[in-house]
Motif scaffolding. Structure first.
Motif, PDB file in Angstrom:
ATOM      1  N   ASP A 241       0.978  -1.334   0.136  1.00 16.37           N
ATOM      2  CA  ASP A 241       0.033  -0.010  -0.165  1.00 16.37           C
ATOM      3  C   ASP A 241       0.867   1.238   0.181  1.00 16.37           C
ATOM      4  O   ASP A 241       0.593   2.190  -0.639  1.00 16.37           O
ATOM      5  CB  ASP A 241      -1.017  -0.034   1.239  1.00 16.37           C
ATOM      6  CG  ASP A 241      -1.895  -1.145   1.158  1.00 16.37           C
ATOM      7  OD1 ASP A 241      -2.698  -0.954   0.387  1.00 16.37           O
ATOM      8  OD2 ASP A 241      -1.731  -2.213   1.965  1.00 16.37           O
ATOM      9  N   ILE A 242       1.969   1.241   0.925  1.00 16.77           N
ATOM     10  CA  ILE A 242       2.834   2.384   0.800  1.00 16.77           C
ATOM     11  C   ILE A 242       4.330   1.763   0.920  1.00 16.77           C
ATOM     12  O   ILE A 242       4.708   1.003   1.542  1.00 16.77           O
ATOM     13  CB  ILE A 242       2.637   3.332   2.339  1.00 16.77           C
ATOM     14  CG1 ILE A 242       1.231   3.812   2.090  1.00 16.77           C
ATOM     15  CG2 ILE A 242       3.775   4.315   2.304  1.00 16.77           C
ATOM     16  CD1 ILE A 242       0.886   4.529   3.346  1.00 16.77           C
ATOM     17  N   ALA A 243       5.018   2.264  -0.097  1.00 14.86           N
ATOM     18  CA  ALA A 243       6.463   1.937  -0.297  1.00 14.86           C
ATOM     19  C   ALA A 243       7.139   3.251   0.334  1.00 14.86           C
ATOM     20  O   ALA A 243       7.203   4.448   0.043  1.00 14.86           O
ATOM     21  CB  ALA A 243       6.876   1.854  -1.455  1.00 14.86           C
ATOM     22  N   ILE A 244       8.084   2.929   1.137  1.00 13.68           N
ATOM     23  CA  ILE A 244       9.551   3.909   1.578  1.00 13.68           C
ATOM     24  C   ILE A 244      10.564   3.755   1.001  1.00 13.68           C
ATOM     25  O   ILE A 244      11.027   2.578   1.256  1.00 13.68           O
ATOM     26  CB  ILE A 244       9.358   3.647   3.347  1.00 13.68           C
ATOM     27  CG1 ILE A 244       7.802   4.073   3.787  1.00 13.68           C
ATOM     28  CG2 ILE A 244      10.247   4.852   3.468  1.00 13.68           C
ATOM     29  CD1 ILE A 244       7.728   3.990   5.304  1.00 13.68           C
ATOM     30  N   LEU A 245      11.050   4.567   0.573  1.00 17.08           N
ATOM     31  CA  LEU A 245      12.383   4.395  -0.386  1.00 17.08           C
ATOM     32  C   LEU A 245      13.577   5.038   0.400  1.00 17.08           C
ATOM     33  O   LEU A 245      13.553   6.173   0.722  1.00 17.08           O
ATOM     34  CB  LEU A 245      12.168   5.086  -1.703  1.00 17.08           C
ATOM     35  CG  LEU A 245      10.978   4.770  -2.651  1.00 17.08           C
ATOM     36  CD1 LEU A 245      11.190   5.706  -3.802  1.00 17.08           C
ATOM     37  CD2 LEU A 245      10.904   3.189  -2.824  1.00 17.08           C
ATOM     38  N   CYS A 246      14.396   3.922   0.875  1.00 14.51           N
ATOM     39  CA  CYS A 246      15.572   4.404   1.579  1.00 14.51           C
ATOM     40  C   CYS A 246      16.648   4.402   1.061  1.00 14.51           C
ATOM     41  O   CYS A 246      17.273   3.316   1.082  1.00 14.51           O
ATOM     42  CB  CYS A 246      15.460   3.735   2.986  1.00 14.51           C
ATOM     43  SG  CYS A 246      14.210   4.205   4.002  1.00 14.51           S
ATOM     44  N   LEU A 247      16.952   4.750  -0.296  1.00 17.90           N
ATOM     45  CA  LEU A 247      18.006   4.443  -1.409  1.00 17.90           C
ATOM     46  C   LEU A 247      18.687   5.642  -1.784  1.00 17.90           C
ATOM     47  O   LEU A 247      18.338   6.905  -1.658  1.00 17.90           O
ATOM     48  CB  LEU A 247      17.155   3.863  -2.546  1.00 17.90           C
ATOM     49  CG  LEU A 247      16.280   2.826  -2.267  1.00 17.90           C
ATOM     50  CD1 LEU A 247      15.299   2.546  -3.482  1.00 17.90           C
ATOM     51  CD2 LEU A 247      16.964   1.482  -2.329  1.00 17.90           C
ATOM     52  N   PRO A 248      19.837   5.498  -2.474  1.00 22.51           N
ATOM     53  CA  PRO A 248      20.637   6.653  -3.338  1.00 22.51           C
ATOM     54  C   PRO A 248      19.529   7.255  -4.181  1.00 22.51           C
ATOM     55  O   PRO A 248      18.761   6.571  -4.738  1.00 22.51           O
ATOM     56  CB  PRO A 248      21.650   6.059  -3.731  1.00 22.51           C
ATOM     57  CG  PRO A 248      21.838   4.860  -3.069  1.00 22.51           C
ATOM     58  CD  PRO A 248      20.616   4.320  -2.607  1.00 22.51           C
TER      59      PRO A 248
END
Length: 320
Positions: free
Chosen positions: A52-59
């Motif tokens: 439902d919700i994606a959290i992007l902790c990426l470069p």
């Protein structure tokens, strides 16, 4: 139906902190990938399109790539990288920015988490610029010192790894005046000129002190420390996470501890002055891994989850 949250990049500094903050919460399910699947494009794409919700902790580049993988229009995204902080179609994830920002975040499908340093700079400057107390084109210099975790895994390894004894106790960087946070500060603080931004790292794990010095003679007539403080206090009145120190509390302080709010999602603002010299210092203290990263992401996540739950409840009511 229990909402599903997928953290893409959950082994990085911010991702691990978000994961820890969501531990024990039964009203949502955190979708995780096995260690051998975390960097597999197919596995990531499937997870990104089945949450439902994606959290992007990426470069930044990886965050753009992740967004391009999402084809399911029902998926909401919180991007903790700097890839989309000034991009059209993305809502800036600083709920306290104005009276309607929390609602915008709640209803958005694409939210860009603020940078750690811009969180303090925008929090201090935007209310003052909007009130006309600091001009849009005022020549500003912003200085900030962060804990070494602000560098991510590289900073943690340098200071906590086998060669920690060789780590510098303090380092100023961004000497080319091209730090990627400066444009973000300008856009969201409402400035016409990009500020000079001087960042630094200290030999402590986390926490930020950010300062902005002002000469009253360069500000509009009649502006003084108390007017600046009053404007900030009015803007954040009733805020759960942002505190503006009253004059007495500020005058009682002799130093600022960058680690004072570690482990919280709080932001403390203050105004110091030397009236005889016509000088003012605006300050912000907060956790670069809290309000400056994972705490802000979870705050935005909660706003979006509440809105999704309201939508689901309305659908069920309509179907009854």
């Amino acid at each position: 139906m229990t909402p599903v949250v997928f953290i893409d990049g959950d082994q990085g500094t911010t991702g691990l902190q978000i994961h820890a903050r969501l531990q024990g919460r039964t009203a949502l399910r955190v979708l995780t990938l096995r260690a051998d699947r975390r960097k597999h494009p197919g596995a990531r794409a499937e997870a990104l399109n089945h949450c439902d919700i994606a959290i992007l902790c990426l470069p930044d580049d990886a965050a753009r790539e992740a967004v391009a993988m999402i084809h399911n229009p029902a998926v909401h995204v919180i991007d903790a990288s700097s890839a989309h902080r000034t991009a059209p179609g993305w809502v800036y994830g600083f709920p306290e920015m104005d009276d309607r920002q929390a609602q915008r975040i709640a209803q958005a499908t694409r939210v860009s988490n603020p940078g750690c340093y811009p969180t303090g700079a925008v929090a201090l400057l935007r209310p003052l610029v909007e009130a006309g107390l600091v001009q849009h084109d005022h020549p500003l210099t912003i200085h900030a010192v962060s804990g070494y975790s602000g560098r991510g895994r590289a900073g943690v390894d340098e200071h906590e790894g086998p060669n920690a004894a060789q780590a510098l106790p303090f380092q100023v960087y961004g000497l080319g005046l091209q730090h990627k946070h400066a444009p973000e500060m300008a856009v969201h603080a409402g400035l016409k000129m990009r500020p000079i931004f001087v960042p630094a790292y200290g030999a402590y794990r986390q926490g930020i002190v950010l300062t902005i010095a002002l000469h009253l003679r360069l500000l509009p007539a009649g502006v003084d420390a108390q007017r600046l403080r009053t404007a900030l206090a009015a803007h954040y009145s009733g805020s759960r996470h942002v505190e503006v120190l009253p004059a007495g509390a500020s005058k009682a302080l002799e130093r600022l501890d960058p680690q004072a709010l570690n482990g919280t999602n709080d932001l403390q603002l203050a105004v110091f002055d030397n009236a005889a010299q016509g000088q003012v210092l605006l300050t912000a203290v907060f956790d670069n891994l809290g309000k400056g990263a994972s705490g802000a992401a979870v705050q935005n996540l909660d706003l979006m989850l509440e809105h999704l739950q309201m939508q689901n409840a309305q659908r069920q009511l309509n179907a009854a």
